[in-house]
Design a protein around this motif. Structure first.
Motif, PDB file in Angstrom:
ATOM      1  N   GLY A 105      -5.094   2.510   0.900  1.00  0.00           N
ATOM      2  CA  GLY A 105      -4.132   2.441  -0.186  1.00  0.00           C
ATOM      3  C   GLY A 105      -4.280   3.612  -1.139  1.00  0.00           C
ATOM      4  O   GLY A 105      -5.211   4.414  -1.030  1.00  0.00           O
ATOM      5  N   MET A 150      -6.481  -2.934  -4.760  1.00  0.00           N
ATOM      6  CA  MET A 150      -7.097  -1.771  -4.120  1.00  0.00           C
ATOM      7  C   MET A 150      -7.556  -2.163  -2.724  1.00  0.00           C
ATOM      8  O   MET A 150      -8.253  -3.163  -2.537  1.00  0.00           O
ATOM      9  CB  MET A 150      -8.280  -1.284  -4.953  1.00  0.00           C
ATOM     10  N   MET A 151      -7.138  -1.362  -1.730  1.00  0.00           N
ATOM     11  CA  MET A 151      -7.428  -1.673  -0.331  1.00  0.00           C
ATOM     12  C   MET A 151      -7.719  -0.404   0.453  1.00  0.00           C
ATOM     13  O   MET A 151      -7.277   0.685   0.046  1.00  0.00           O
ATOM     14  CB  MET A 151      -6.229  -2.394   0.309  1.00  0.00           C
ATOM     15  N   ILE A 187       5.630   0.954  -3.669  1.00  0.00           N
ATOM     16  CA  ILE A 187       5.055   0.597  -4.965  1.00  0.00           C
ATOM     17  C   ILE A 187       5.905   1.171  -6.094  1.00  0.00           C
ATOM     18  O   ILE A 187       6.227   0.477  -7.074  1.00  0.00           O
ATOM     19  CB  ILE A 187       3.603   1.097  -5.075  1.00  0.00           C
ATOM     20  N   ILE A 212      -1.634  -4.056  -8.505  1.00  0.00           N
ATOM     21  CA  ILE A 212      -1.789  -3.697  -7.102  1.00  0.00           C
ATOM     22  C   ILE A 212      -3.252  -3.891  -6.711  1.00  0.00           C
ATOM     23  O   ILE A 212      -4.163  -3.547  -7.469  1.00  0.00           O
ATOM     24  CB  ILE A 212      -1.352  -2.238  -6.844  1.00  0.00           C
ATOM     25  N   LEU A 267      -2.109   5.452  -8.320  1.00  0.00           N
ATOM     26  CA  LEU A 267      -1.484   4.225  -8.816  1.00  0.00           C
ATOM     27  C   LEU A 267      -1.025   4.403 -10.259  1.00  0.00           C
ATOM     28  O   LEU A 267       0.062   3.951 -10.640  1.00  0.00           O
ATOM     29  CB  LEU A 267      -2.462   3.054  -8.715  1.00  0.00           C
ATOM     30  N   LYS A 303       0.793  -1.230   0.000  1.00  0.00           N
ATOM     31  CA  LYS A 303       0.000   0.000   0.000  1.00  0.00           C
ATOM     32  C   LYS A 303       0.830   1.287   0.000  1.00  0.00           C
ATOM     33  O   LYS A 303       0.328   2.333  -0.407  1.00  0.00           O
ATOM     34  CB  LYS A 303      -0.929   0.031   1.215  1.00  0.00           C
ATOM     35  N   GLU A 304       2.077   1.233   0.458  1.00  0.00           N
ATOM     36  CA  GLU A 304       2.873   2.451   0.572  1.00  0.00           C
ATOM     37  C   GLU A 304       3.306   2.926  -0.813  1.00  0.00           C
ATOM     38  O   GLU A 304       3.957   2.178  -1.551  1.00  0.00           O
ATOM     39  CB  GLU A 304       4.103   2.227   1.443  1.00  0.00           C
TER      40      GLU A 304
END
Length: 268
Positions: free
Chosen positions: A207, A203-204, A188, A201, A213, A183-184
């Motif tokens: 995040g 999605m959370m 990433i 990645i 992104l 998430k960072e």
């Protein structure tokens, strides 16, 4: 499905990973959710697997692939097998079901002891790619490692171990690599730069946004079971409101009209 059409869909799905825009996948879990995702305008449909048997999963994937026109990529968990030969069998069965891509995990259970050795996972990826190419539909393979998700090992070593695994999977033929629970933004960005390959990645909560992104260079973003869980959460809230006899008119505010439901089910 016609093999030529299926191969064309695989090529489309692979190209969607090349940018310049991020490929966003709202994972579906049945025919009606897949049709809805397609109707909204998503260029592909991804399924989300929730611990069902291979035959059950292939049945769902097949129904979805027959119901939509866009490419379908399936969550095949750890491939439903432990050997390269079994991976090849899964690849052929997935093609027969009508899918053109898959997500492949490197965990066969819930704890770090079930993580597949890198060498064996590489052989599994190679077997899938060889079998699907021989079948005339090169599957678009998204290779996943769960080092951050489980998590596995000391935090200070997770990035390097993730990079090692994803690099090996990419070299073995993976079209995209996946590190869920990362998430960072800084981490990433480091992984994007180090991999030089399409990165997925998840999605959370907490995040980065889709816009962020995309700025970070991520090629693909998916939501896993998030859409289904959000739907279940909303259904539970409405059911509770009915049970408690409060705000029962809220049931109708977001309800999809019968006519649209019938269209989504192919009954119109």
């Amino acid at each position: 499905m016609d093999q030529k059409v299926q191969a064309q869909k695989a090529a489309v799905l692979k190209k969607l990973h090349q940018g310049p825009k991020i490929l966003v996948l709202a994972n579906a879990w049945d025919v009606i959710s897949a049709r809805m995702v397609e109707q909204i305008g998503f260029p592909a449909v991804a399924t989300d697997g929730q611990r069902v048997s291979r035959d059950e999963m292939l049945g769902v994937v097949g129904r979805i692939a027959r119901a939509v026109k866009v490419p379908v990529t399936a969550d095949m968990e750890a491939g439903y097998g432990t050997t390269p030969a079994q991976m090849a069998e899964t690849a052929r069965a997935l093609i027969d079901a009508g899918a053109v891509g898959l997500n492949l995990e490197d965990m066969t259970g819930d704890d770090e002891s079930s993580q597949v050795e890198i060498a064996l996972q590489v052989e599994k990826i190679e077997a899938i790619q060889e079998a699907s190419a021989a079948a005339g539909v090169p599957l678009v393979l998204n290779a996943r490692t769960d080092i951050y998700l489980t998590p596995i090992g000391p935090p200070e070593t997770r990035f390097e171990r993730t990079l090692e695994r994803l690099g090996a999977y990419r070299k073995a033929g993976a079209d995209c690599v996946f590190a869920p629970a990362l998430k960072e933004p800084e981490t990433i960005a480091r992984l994007v730069a180090a991999m030089k390959a399409p990165l997925n990645i998840l999605m959370m909560p907490g995040g980065p946004s889709l816009d962020e992104l995309e700025r970070l260079g991520v090629a693909r973003a998916s939501i896993g079971s998030g859409l289904m869980r959000a739907t279940l959460g909303r259904a539970r809230s409405l059911a509770r409101a009915m049970f408690e006899r409060r705000d029962d008119q809220a049931l109708f505010a977001e309800a999809v009209p019968y006519a649209e439901v019938n269209r989504l089910l192919g009954r119109a």
